[in-house]
Design an enzyme around this catalytic site. Sequence first.
Site, PDB file in Angstrom:
ATOM      1  N   ASP A  86       0.865  -1.179   0.000  1.00  0.00           N
ATOM      2  CA  ASP A  86       0.000   0.000   0.000  1.00  0.00           C
ATOM      3  C   ASP A  86       0.902   1.229   0.000  1.00  0.00           C
ATOM      4  O   ASP A  86       1.578   1.514   0.988  1.00  0.00           O
ATOM      5  CB  ASP A  86      -0.887  -0.024   1.247  1.00  0.00           C
ATOM      6  CG  ASP A  86      -1.921   1.095   1.254  1.00  0.00           C
ATOM      7  OD1 ASP A  86      -1.714   2.116   0.572  1.00  0.00           O
ATOM      8  OD2 ASP A  86      -2.933   0.946   1.968  1.00  0.00           O
ATOM      9  N   HIS A  87       0.909   1.956  -1.106  1.00  0.00           N
ATOM     10  CA  HIS A  87       1.836   3.081  -1.234  1.00  0.00           C
ATOM     11  C   HIS A  87       1.451   4.278  -0.369  1.00  0.00           C
ATOM     12  O   HIS A  87       2.200   5.255  -0.311  1.00  0.00           O
ATOM     13  CB  HIS A  87       1.972   3.487  -2.705  1.00  0.00           C
ATOM     14  CG  HIS A  87       2.927   2.602  -3.455  1.00  0.00           C
ATOM     15  ND1 HIS A  87       4.091   3.071  -4.028  1.00  0.00           N
ATOM     16  CD2 HIS A  87       2.905   1.265  -3.693  1.00  0.00           C
ATOM     17  CE1 HIS A  87       4.728   2.074  -4.607  1.00  0.00           C
ATOM     18  NE2 HIS A  87       4.025   0.970  -4.420  1.00  0.00           N
ATOM     19  N   ARG A  88       0.342   4.195   0.320  1.00  0.00           N
ATOM     20  CA  ARG A  88       0.044   5.228   1.309  1.00  0.00           C
ATOM     21  C   ARG A  88       0.914   5.034   2.550  1.00  0.00           C
ATOM     22  O   ARG A  88       1.105   5.976   3.334  1.00  0.00           O
ATOM     23  CB  ARG A  88      -1.436   5.184   1.716  1.00  0.00           C
ATOM     24  CG  ARG A  88      -2.400   5.529   0.588  1.00  0.00           C
ATOM     25  CD  ARG A  88      -3.842   5.316   1.018  1.00  0.00           C
ATOM     26  NE  ARG A  88      -4.083   3.907   1.377  1.00  0.00           N
ATOM     27  CZ  ARG A  88      -5.234   3.470   1.893  1.00  0.00           C
ATOM     28  NH1 ARG A  88      -6.233   4.325   2.115  1.00  0.00           N
ATOM     29  NH2 ARG A  88      -5.394   2.191   2.176  1.00  0.00           N
TER      30      ARG A  88
END
Length: 202
Positions: A163-165
Amino acid sequence: AVALRHELITYGDSNHLTRVSINDLIIKAVAIALKEFPAANASLEGDTIVQYEDVNIGFAVALDDGLVVPVVSGADRRTIHDIAQATKALDAKAKASGLSPDDYGHGTFTISNLGMFGVDRFTAIINPPEAAILAVGRVKEKPVVINGAVEVRAMMTGTLSSDHRLIDGAIAAQFMAQVRKILEEPIGLLVKDLTRLNEVAE
């Protein structure tokens, strides 16, 4: 790691210990790497990123009616044979529909291994709210070039979905490189075990 597993099986059989699988070694390697890259041992709660102190590794178990993810709690603090014993017991409980709430739902990272089905590589879907999941294919002998010469080596493909968040690509790549290094130089797995045993003895 493959060679180490054979040695651990020989030792375990002589000392009445649970047989170690490749997946057990992967769980241990990932647990060690997560302590070094805590950004991958996290979740998103609302707008807040929560990094966990505990390393609880979930491993996907395929059942006739779906998928369950039992969890090896405190995987970074367990010896390899402890992990092997835990995964065998949890797998048996899952297949007997006997998992309790304490056995799942508190993972901080998940591993999905389809190697036993002959799958070489695949991409797994993140188990929310975790930050990432590692998809593992089978171990297979392949010809590779080592120092200019072709040799046959045991090879495995791992694919990280993140999850690139919570994790940017650079951190994800560094984490994967560390997992690979640990599996290719698996003495580190035993050093961690010896450290843990010494702590228990003290």
